[in-house]
Write an enzyme that holds these catalytic residues in place. Structure first.
Site, PDB file in Angstrom:
ATOM      1  N   GLU A  56       0.777  -1.389  -0.045  1.00 20.39           N
ATOM      2  CA  GLU A  56       0.145   0.025   0.082  1.00 20.39           C
ATOM      3  C   GLU A  56       0.974   1.031  -0.011  1.00 20.39           C
ATOM      4  O   GLU A  56       0.653   2.260  -0.684  1.00 20.39           O
ATOM      5  CB  GLU A  56      -0.830  -0.097   1.166  1.00 20.39           C
ATOM      6  CG  GLU A  56      -1.861  -1.383   1.276  1.00 20.39           C
ATOM      7  CD  GLU A  56      -1.410  -2.308   2.052  1.00 20.39           C
ATOM      8  OE1 GLU A  56      -2.225  -2.922   2.803  1.00 20.39           O
ATOM      9  OE2 GLU A  56      -0.083  -2.556   1.964  1.00 20.39           O
ATOM     10  N   THR A 165      12.913 -44.589  -5.766  1.00 26.96           N
ATOM     11  CA  THR A 165      13.970 -43.365  -5.411  1.00 26.96           C
ATOM     12  C   THR A 165      15.495 -43.743  -5.361  1.00 26.96           C
ATOM     13  O   THR A 165      16.357 -42.669  -5.584  1.00 26.96           O
ATOM     14  CB  THR A 165      13.473 -42.574  -4.065  1.00 26.96           C
ATOM     15  OG1 THR A 165      14.085 -43.380  -2.965  1.00 26.96           O
ATOM     16  CG2 THR A 165      11.987 -42.423  -4.041  1.00 26.96           C
ATOM     17  N   ASP A 204      24.416 -38.486   1.642  1.00 23.07           N
ATOM     18  CA  ASP A 204      24.464 -37.538   0.935  1.00 23.07           C
ATOM     19  C   ASP A 204      25.333 -36.332   0.956  1.00 23.07           C
ATOM     20  O   ASP A 204      25.618 -35.498   0.021  1.00 23.07           O
ATOM     21  CB  ASP A 204      23.096 -37.001   0.095  1.00 23.07           C
ATOM     22  CG  ASP A 204      22.371 -38.308  -0.428  1.00 23.07           C
ATOM     23  OD1 ASP A 204      22.953 -39.517  -0.748  1.00 23.07           O
ATOM     24  OD2 ASP A 204      21.032 -38.244  -0.352  1.00 23.07           O
ATOM     25  N   GLU A 324      12.805 -32.283   2.116  1.00 22.21           N
ATOM     26  CA  GLU A 324      13.788 -33.334   1.151  1.00 22.21           C
ATOM     27  C   GLU A 324      14.329 -34.329   1.977  1.00 22.21           C
ATOM     28  O   GLU A 324      15.283 -33.960   2.337  1.00 22.21           O
ATOM     29  CB  GLU A 324      14.736 -32.119   0.556  1.00 22.21           C
ATOM     30  CG  GLU A 324      13.911 -31.405  -0.495  1.00 22.21           C
ATOM     31  CD  GLU A 324      15.182 -30.436  -1.135  1.00 22.21           C
ATOM     32  OE1 GLU A 324      15.942 -31.310  -1.937  1.00 22.21           O
ATOM     33  OE2 GLU A 324      15.170 -29.452  -1.378  1.00 22.21           O
TER      34      GLU A 324
END
Length: 399
Positions: A56, A165, A204, A324
């Protein structure tokens, strides 16, 4: 309330403007505003980032004296409290705006209808409910956090066409194409936090950062995310860290604090929060020395209480979480009803029944016990497909 075709058109434009803040407004909502006087647009604005002027105020500055007697179309009820910035209701009143149309009421309990009441008390005509569904869709996590004290959880998974996966040996890089991985980074960029489990960290060693090329002055990605803005403007506006992108918080669910201080996520941009049920002060000190924020929670069945973690993150003003994680944490979050949306990237390949699946879930005795989904969107991303689905019937949630 009957709205005209012009009302719809101007609110539609305000929604377009609000979307420009998709990647930058955290923890504030994405809001757009259009000022119209005698049928002509005299000012436009959108909220860029917390601490900066609200939509605004930006529109009023652009309009100047032309704001007097104008109608303000705003995608969220104007705020009426002192926060990082002064209340927008005061700015609208002082500018002499004659009418305010809000798409939806602000679920923030400090506002929640009081903003429109303040405007009405000052003599402005007010209305709400125009394009309310579209406005809420811009801020699903903000709405959920304000109404239920929980962030929205969006679970991202990459899989083969047969729902696998990784190979049986755990190899998963890369199931999907570079285009799909690039798309995931846009999901990260819009999220307040990325959540993973210690198993993924150990397997990972992920960085859990936004890594998108072209976010600078000539960046195609930056131009794509901001619609009509030029690449140069977007490069200045899309964020502060990581080549122009805001880096989300990183949350690791680690019941026994097995995350090593050498993990890559500590050496890359973004605040790290370790959610644990372990109170080994030596391990806590080692992780805190790496810059982590360690939060201890009660254990439930030998694991961190996930609801307690989510409510803690909501208290840190986390609106949207991108989950994830591997099948254990993803399965636990889904089974307990904490996943709101699934984003599945499907690669055109097959790995067979010995490969690893999406979720570790209890065996079902009856088909009626299956997790039900509503497909919201299916589209090609390079050679892969992206499926976005709403998780239905979560008893712990709310809609």
């Amino acid at each position: 309330m009957n709205f005209t075709a012009d009302d719809h058109a101007h609110m539609g434009r305000a929604l377009q403007l609000a979307q420009r803040g998709l990647y930058t407004t955290h923890p504030n909502p994405r809001v757009g505003c259009v000022l119209v006087r005698e049928g002509h647009v005299v000012g436009e604005g959108w909220h860029e980032r917390a601490g900066g002027p609200h939509a605004e105020v930006v529109a009023l500055r652009q309009a100047g004296d032309a704001a007097r007697g104008a109608t303000a179309y705003v995608t969220l009820e104007p705020c009426c409290h002192e926060g990082r910035t002064p209340p927008c209701t005061r700015a609208l009143i002082e500018a002499g705006v004659g009418r305010v149309v809000a798409a939806m009421l602000d679920p923030d309990p400090r506002v929640s209808g009081e903003g429109l009441k303040a405007l009405q008390a000052a003599g402005l005509r007010v209305a709400s409910g125009l394009c309310a569904v579209q406005a809420a869709a811009l801020n699903p996590g903000y709405v959920l956090r304000m109404e239920r004290g929980l962030p929205l959880v969006r679970c991202k998974l990459a899989m083969t066409l047969d729902g696998r996966t990784a190979t049986a040996q755990g190899e998963s890089r890369w199931i999907t194409s570079e285009d799909a991985r690039h798309d995931v980074h846009r999901l990260r960029a819009r999220s307040s936090a990325i959540m993973t489990g210690v198993g993924t960290v150990l397997a990972d060693d992920p960085a859990l950062t936004v890594r998108l090329p072209g976010a600078g002055p000539s960046g195609g990605v930056a131009r794509e995310m901001t619609g009509e803005m030029t690449g140069e403007m977007a490069g200045k506006r899309v964020g502060e860290a990581g080549g122009g992108w805001r880096q989300p918080m990183k949350v690791v669910v680690d019941t026994a604090l097995r995350t090593p201080p050498t993990a890559r996520l500590f050496a890359t941009p973004g605040q790290v929060v370790m959610a644990t049920a372990h109170e080994d002060m030596a391990r806590i000190a080692a992780l805190e020395a790496c810059g982590a924020r360690v939060a201890c929670f009660p254990a439930r069945a030998g694991k961190v209480d996930l609801e307690a973690v989510l409510r803690h993150l909501a208290g840190l003003e986390v609106n949207e979480i991108l989950l994830e994680a591997g099948p254990v944490l993803a399965g636990a979050m889904l089974a307990e009803g904490w996943v709101d949306e699934l984003v599945l990237y499907v690669a055109p390949r097959l790995l067979g029944d010995a490969a690893r699946g999406l979720f570790h879930l209890p065996a079902l005795a009856h088909l009626a016990d299956a997790v039900e989904l509503e497909i919201l969107d299916v589209r090609a991303v390079g050679r892969d497909w992206r499926i976005t689905a709403l998780v239905l019937g979560n008893p712990a949630r709310r809609h």
